[in-house]
Design a protein around this motif. Structure first.
Motif, PDB file in Angstrom:
ATOM      1  N   ALA A  29       0.822  -1.211   0.000  1.00  0.00           N
ATOM      2  CA  ALA A  29       0.000   0.000   0.000  1.00  0.00           C
ATOM      3  C   ALA A  29       0.857   1.263   0.000  1.00  0.00           C
ATOM      4  N   THR A  30       2.093   1.143   0.454  1.00  0.00           N
ATOM      5  CA  THR A  30       2.954   2.330   0.529  1.00  0.00           C
ATOM      6  C   THR A  30       3.754   2.549  -0.753  1.00  0.00           C
ATOM      7  N   ILE A  31       3.615   1.613  -1.712  1.00  0.00           N
ATOM      8  CA  ILE A  31       4.386   1.742  -2.950  1.00  0.00           C
ATOM      9  C   ILE A  31       3.443   2.033  -4.110  1.00  0.00           C
ATOM     10  N   ASP A  32       3.844   2.977  -4.921  1.00  0.00           N
ATOM     11  CA  ASP A  32       2.995   3.394  -6.017  1.00  0.00           C
ATOM     12  C   ASP A  32       3.178   2.465  -7.217  1.00  0.00           C
ATOM     13  N   GLY A  86       4.988  -9.279 -13.802  1.00  0.00           N
ATOM     14  CA  GLY A  86       5.313  -7.892 -13.467  1.00  0.00           C
ATOM     15  C   GLY A  86       6.473  -7.314 -14.267  1.00  0.00           C
ATOM     16  N   ASP A  87       6.570  -5.976 -14.243  1.00  0.00           N
ATOM     17  CA  ASP A  87       7.717  -5.302 -14.855  1.00  0.00           C
ATOM     18  C   ASP A  87       8.932  -5.472 -13.953  1.00  0.00           C
ATOM     19  N   TYR A  88       8.656  -5.669 -12.676  1.00  0.00           N
ATOM     20  CA  TYR A  88       9.703  -5.918 -11.694  1.00  0.00           C
ATOM     21  C   TYR A  88       9.282  -7.137 -10.891  1.00  0.00           C
ATOM     22  N   VAL A  89      10.261  -7.963 -10.547  1.00  0.00           N
ATOM     23  CA  VAL A  89       9.931  -9.180  -9.816  1.00  0.00           C
ATOM     24  C   VAL A  89      10.832  -9.319  -8.596  1.00  0.00           C
ATOM     25  N   ALA A  90      10.207  -9.590  -7.447  1.00  0.00           N
ATOM     26  CA  ALA A  90      10.982  -9.820  -6.221  1.00  0.00           C
ATOM     27  C   ALA A  90      10.818 -11.273  -5.787  1.00  0.00           C
ATOM     28  N   ALA A 108      12.681   2.038  -5.556  1.00  0.00           N
ATOM     29  CA  ALA A 108      13.127   3.397  -5.889  1.00  0.00           C
ATOM     30  C   ALA A 108      14.463   3.338  -6.632  1.00  0.00           C
ATOM     31  N   THR A 109      15.346   2.463  -6.206  1.00  0.00           N
ATOM     32  CA  THR A 109      16.653   2.339  -6.854  1.00  0.00           C
ATOM     33  C   THR A 109      16.501   1.888  -8.307  1.00  0.00           C
ATOM     34  N   LEU A 110      15.650   0.892  -8.510  1.00  0.00           N
ATOM     35  CA  LEU A 110      15.498   0.372  -9.882  1.00  0.00           C
ATOM     36  C   LEU A 110      14.853   1.412 -10.801  1.00  0.00           C
ATOM     37  N   LEU A 111      13.985   2.244 -10.225  1.00  0.00           N
ATOM     38  CA  LEU A 111      13.310   3.255 -11.049  1.00  0.00           C
ATOM     39  C   LEU A 111      14.301   4.253 -11.644  1.00  0.00           C
TER      40      LEU A 111
END
Ligand code: UDP
Ligand code: MG
Length: 311
Positions: A29-32, A86-90, A108-111
């Motif tokens: 919820a805290t990540i856009d 996803g565009d990013y995967v954890a 934020a770093t990857l962005l």
């Protein structure tokens, strides 16, 4: 809007799943960004799958796949990456040893586009069994000597990657998977962040010394063929020694005759050399068995149940 997939391998995690799920939802919820949670039930024998089904019913972001048996964390991670959209995967453990709150910083770093991956490692091995610590350190020393692929000491599997990097990892379809090596082998820019080791919030670890030892050997054979060279060198060394010994004994016999002596030393030498021989045979056997499994080309995992369509 970007989409982030969270891959969570779960094996008998009924005790922590609830805590984990609440936490990851809270952090999301805290990540856009849009989220997708991919839970891979690695043949759990407890209520893990039932719990996952419950989440899937009320939360559309939850995707689960359930294996027909326990295939191991490596297989579960591969399956999760394969299912991710996803565009990013954890990749994240279910036991909260991989702090989800780091995701903010990682994303934020990857962005900023400078890095393709943000990976984590632990600062210390505090709280770990002394013997396991000792052998872990030894393992990282050995493996980094033997292979050109860098395997970072204390690296965890917890990381956030770009789609491009994930696709590259998916191209590595080998059966004997050693992900710490594969992540590094595919290349790309990785930023490392370190954090203090955390205890599992609940439940028990699935690893013990024996399993870790076998995993370490698998890691070495998966990323290096240097042990084969070691057996060649050992063989050459002992051939040389025996050759010199033969010359020495012939000369000695010519000068002093042939008194029978030296039985104990002979037994020692025989035992020693046969030990080395078995060791070298064992090394070859390791590679042969790996090759054998690769050649069979069996699937890395088998899915029994899933809630969404295969990607
Ligand atoms: N895990 C898995 N399959 C296995 C063993 C473990 O999917 O055969 C998962 C487990 O559910 C957890 C993660 O891998 O999410 C790490 O396992 P664990 O916490 O037991 O390992 P440790 O953190 O002690 O190294
Ligand atoms: Mg753990």
């Amino acid at each position: 809007m970007n989409k982030i997939s969270i891959v969570v391998p779960c094996f008998n995690e009924e005790e922590v799943l609830e805590i984990f799920y609440n936490k990851i939802v809270e952090i999301s919820a805290t990540i856009d960004a849009e989220f997708e949670y991919i839970f891979v039930d690695d043949g759990s024998k407890d209520k893990t799958l039932q719990i996952l089904k419950g989440y899937a019913e009320r939360d559309n972001r939850v995707k689960f796949i359930s294996f027909s048996r326990n295939f191991g964390k490596e297989a579960a991670m591969y399956a999760g990456l394969k299912e991710s959209t996803g565009d990013y995967v954890a990749i994240m453990d279910a036991d909260l040893q991989d702090p989800p709150e780091l995701l903010n910083e990682m994303y934020a770093t990857l962005l900023e586009k400078e890095y393709d991956c943000v990976a984590t490692k632990r600062k210390t091995r505090k709280g770990e069994n002394f013997i396991i610590s000792f052998f872990s350190k030894l393992f990282y020393k050995i493996i980094n000597k033997l292979t050109k692929t860098e395997i970072v000491n204390g690296a965890r599997d917890y990381r956030l990657m770009t789609r491009q990097m994930v696709n590259s990892i998916l191209q590595v379809t080998e059966y004997n998977r050693f992900s710490k090596g594969i992540f590094s082998w595919v290349g790309f820019n990785t930023k490392w962040i370190a954090y203090d080791n955390r205890e599992r919030v609940a439940g028990k670890t699935k690893w013990n010394f024996g399993k870790l030892f076998v995993y370490a050997l698998d890691g070495i054979t998966a990323f290096s063929t240097a042990p084969l060279l070691i057996s060649v060198l050992a063989g050459m060394f002992f051939c040389m020694v025996s050759f010199l010994m033969i010359i020495f004994i012939i000369i000695r016999t010519c000068i002093y005759g042939d008194p029978v002596a030296g039985w104990p030393s002979m037994i020692c030498i025989i035992l020693f050399i046969s030990g080395i021989q078995l060791f070298c045979l064992g090394i070859m056997g390791q590679y042969m068995s790996k090759e054998y499994m690769e050649i069979k080309n069996r699937p890395i995992y088998i899915v029994k149940e899933r809630n969404k369509e295969e990607r």
